[in-house]
Design an enzyme around this catalytic site. Structure first.
Site, PDB file in Angstrom:
ATOM      1  N   LEU A  43       0.846  -1.192   0.000  1.00 15.69           N
ATOM      2  CA  LEU A  43       0.000   0.000   0.000  1.00 15.69           C
ATOM      3  C   LEU A  43       0.879   1.239   0.000  1.00 15.69           C
ATOM      4  O   LEU A  43       1.780   1.364   0.823  1.00 15.69           O
ATOM      5  CB  LEU A  43      -0.893   0.004   1.244  1.00 15.69           C
ATOM      6  CG  LEU A  43      -1.850   1.183   1.366  1.00 15.69           C
ATOM      7  CD1 LEU A  43      -3.177   0.828   0.716  1.00 15.69           C
ATOM      8  CD2 LEU A  43      -2.068   1.553   2.818  1.00 15.69           C
ATOM      9  N   ASP A  44       0.644   2.149  -0.952  1.00 21.31           N
ATOM     10  CA  ASP A  44       1.325   3.438  -0.937  1.00 21.31           C
ATOM     11  C   ASP A  44       0.263   4.526  -0.763  1.00 21.31           C
ATOM     12  O   ASP A  44      -0.922   4.235  -0.620  1.00 21.31           O
ATOM     13  CB  ASP A  44       2.184   3.645  -2.183  1.00 21.31           C
ATOM     14  CG  ASP A  44       1.383   3.682  -3.485  1.00 21.31           C
ATOM     15  OD1 ASP A  44       0.187   4.004  -3.471  1.00 21.31           O
ATOM     16  OD2 ASP A  44       1.973   3.405  -4.547  1.00 21.31           O
ATOM     17  N   ALA A  45       0.682   5.777  -0.770  1.00 23.12           N
ATOM     18  CA  ALA A  45      -0.239   6.879  -0.491  1.00 23.12           C
ATOM     19  C   ALA A  45      -1.396   6.942  -1.485  1.00 23.12           C
ATOM     20  O   ALA A  45      -2.547   7.152  -1.087  1.00 23.12           O
ATOM     21  CB  ALA A  45       0.523   8.202  -0.474  1.00 23.12           C
ATOM     22  N   ASP A  47      -2.549   4.424  -3.355  1.00 19.90           N
ATOM     23  CA  ASP A  47      -3.378   3.240  -3.122  1.00 19.90           C
ATOM     24  C   ASP A  47      -4.274   3.436  -1.904  1.00 19.90           C
ATOM     25  O   ASP A  47      -5.427   3.008  -1.890  1.00 19.90           O
ATOM     26  CB  ASP A  47      -2.514   1.991  -2.881  1.00 19.90           C
ATOM     27  CG  ASP A  47      -1.758   1.543  -4.106  1.00 19.90           C
ATOM     28  OD1 ASP A  47      -2.254   1.756  -5.227  1.00 19.90           O
ATOM     29  OD2 ASP A  47      -0.664   0.957  -3.935  1.00 19.90           O
TER      30      ASP A  47
END
Length: 91
Positions: A43-45, A47
């Site tokens: 998970l990134d920002a 996402d």
């Protein structure tokens, strides 16, 4: 330590796993309570925004910007996400 069977929001796991799998491109089986959102599920920002919108729509809740930031940047697990959803009244 909280037993896994008494984890707040555990009943939400199948729906959360399906949403995370679809949005993050991971296998739903990887979405376990112990999985780290950023490290294990990638998970990134960006996402995080997509996942939060999907969760809000699916569960009829609102997740604040501060909570979104915590999900994207703090070492949060799926269990933490389930507890947040449970606290928000997700059914």
């Amino acid at each position: 330590m909280t037993a896994i069977t008494t984890l707040p929001g555990l009943a939400l796991l199948p729906r959360v796993a399906a949403i995370c799998a679809a949005r993050l491109g991971v296998d739903a089986a990887q979405v376990t309570p112990a999985a780290l959102l950023t490290d294990d599920l990638n998970l990134d920002a960006l996402d995080a925004i997509d996942v939060v919108i999907a969760l809000e729509d699916a569960f009829g809740i609102e997740i604040t910007d501060l909570e979104l930031t915590a999900l994207a940047f703090d070492p949060q697990t799926v269990a933490d996400l389930l507890a947040l959803l449970h606290a928000k009244g997700a059914l």
